[in-house]
Enzyme design. Sequence first.
Site, PDB file in Angstrom:
ATOM      1  N   TRP A   1       0.818  -1.214   0.000  1.00 15.83           N
ATOM      2  CA  TRP A   1       0.000   0.000   0.000  1.00 15.83           C
ATOM      3  C   TRP A   1       0.849   1.260   0.000  1.00 15.83           C
ATOM      4  CZ3 TRP A   1      -4.393  -0.878  -1.896  1.00 15.83           C
ATOM      5  CH2 TRP A   1      -5.028  -2.111  -1.674  1.00 15.83           C
ATOM      6  N   ASP A  23      -1.272   6.685   6.259  1.00 19.97           N
ATOM      7  CA  ASP A  23      -2.396   5.817   5.928  1.00 19.97           C
ATOM      8  C   ASP A  23      -2.539   4.843   7.088  1.00 19.97           C
ATOM      9  OD1 ASP A  23      -4.128   3.866   5.023  1.00 19.97           O
ATOM     10  OD2 ASP A  23      -2.990   3.375   3.219  1.00 19.97           O
ATOM     11  N   LYS A  49     -11.907  -1.871   8.027  1.00 19.06           N
ATOM     12  CA  LYS A  49     -11.077  -2.798   8.795  1.00 19.06           C
ATOM     13  C   LYS A  49     -11.540  -2.844  10.262  1.00 19.06           C
ATOM     14  CE  LYS A  49      -8.210  -2.625   5.181  1.00 19.06           C
ATOM     15  NZ  LYS A  49      -8.023  -3.695   4.205  1.00 19.06           N
TER      16      LYS A  49
END
Length: 413
Positions: free
Chosen positions: A152, A224, A248
């Site tokens: 990511w 992030d 999540k």
Amino acid sequence: MSMATSPHTALFQTRTTPFPLSSRRPTSFKATSIKCATQLQAQSPPLAQSQDRLFNFAAGPATLPENVLLRAQSELYNWRGSGMSVMEMSHRGKEFLSIIQKAESDLRTLLQILPEYSVLFLQGGATTQFAAVPLNLCAPNDAVDYVVTGSWGDKAAKEAQKFCKPKVIWSGKSEKYTKIPSFDDLEQNPDSGYLHICANETIHGVEFKDYPVPKNKSGILVADMSSNFCSKPVDVSKFGVIYAGAQKNVGPSGVTVVIIRKDLIGNAQAVTPVMLDYKIHDENNSLYNTPPCYGIYMCGLVFEDLLAQGGLDEVERKNKKKAEILYSAIDGSKGFYRCPVEKSVRSLMNVPFTLEKSELEGEFIKEAAKEKMVQLKGHRSVGGMRASIYNAMPLAGVEKLVAFMKDFQARHA
């Protein structure tokens, strides 16, 4: 057939009072002054909890707290006596305004977010923020630094190339993303506008336990936090921007939370699409266009539940206990199971592991599913197994997985 006489009426019983998320109250947080728009009536008896729930170890969308789901179920048809579902409300009506305002208030309490920061509820996932961050924070020729500790972070750095001059100052790719660098070894650009990290790499299971400080005194730290958001206390004041997909730890897919220091708002590049401009969303209190209303409502219920548990200190304690049990089982298996991540930076949220006999991985996943433990297959890019043990994964789920792992090893070692 009218609703009064329909055989399906029981499926849509009007519940005017939510199920309590917890009887416990936080001891270290100030009670919110935000109230719901409607008055609650006498509490109805709770619905029977399903006996068919799986232990879902998916990386996201992920398991949600069962009590939150039951409360949402009770309020689905008629939200707190309003005569309508949250999914039917005008996003500008008083009912939904009370929902989004309370969600923000509770999140501010959880993370102790200072007034100097704005909280935005957006759409597009964290991936959209890979573009929004550089578009809002720098000019096309500005230098920025990226630390890449997994897939990511790598995607974020590549997207930024379209809008500024990013430099990857450290990458763990050559070591298959199994560690985090010493901050002293980072060769930061002293003129970098920001330093970007991915606080927890969902795929590779690597998590920052502390955070680097930008070398440029006027630079900011951007993170992030999608897969460890609200899993532990975080000093928000160390960051200029925090962004996270909700799916999540704090809600269903469709909501993206952005926490941004207010003085950073209003400098977007001229080419910035209106839906990526933080100033537009800040000025409109996340209501510039129709937001993901039901997702925000669900996030609000999760925030309320986290506060009721005692706040993020207590949440972190629970998460550490679950992770310790699972990692101990892996490390104590004499090599039958292996976690490739350096121990000091192993994620509390995403636990990747492999089997010594890789040919058994398919059988492991198949047998686990028969025992009502699903989504244990590793990401397609790395293989193996991965157990995501987010906030809502109960201790019983981890204990059942560990018992299964030991039994599987006894039968196949």
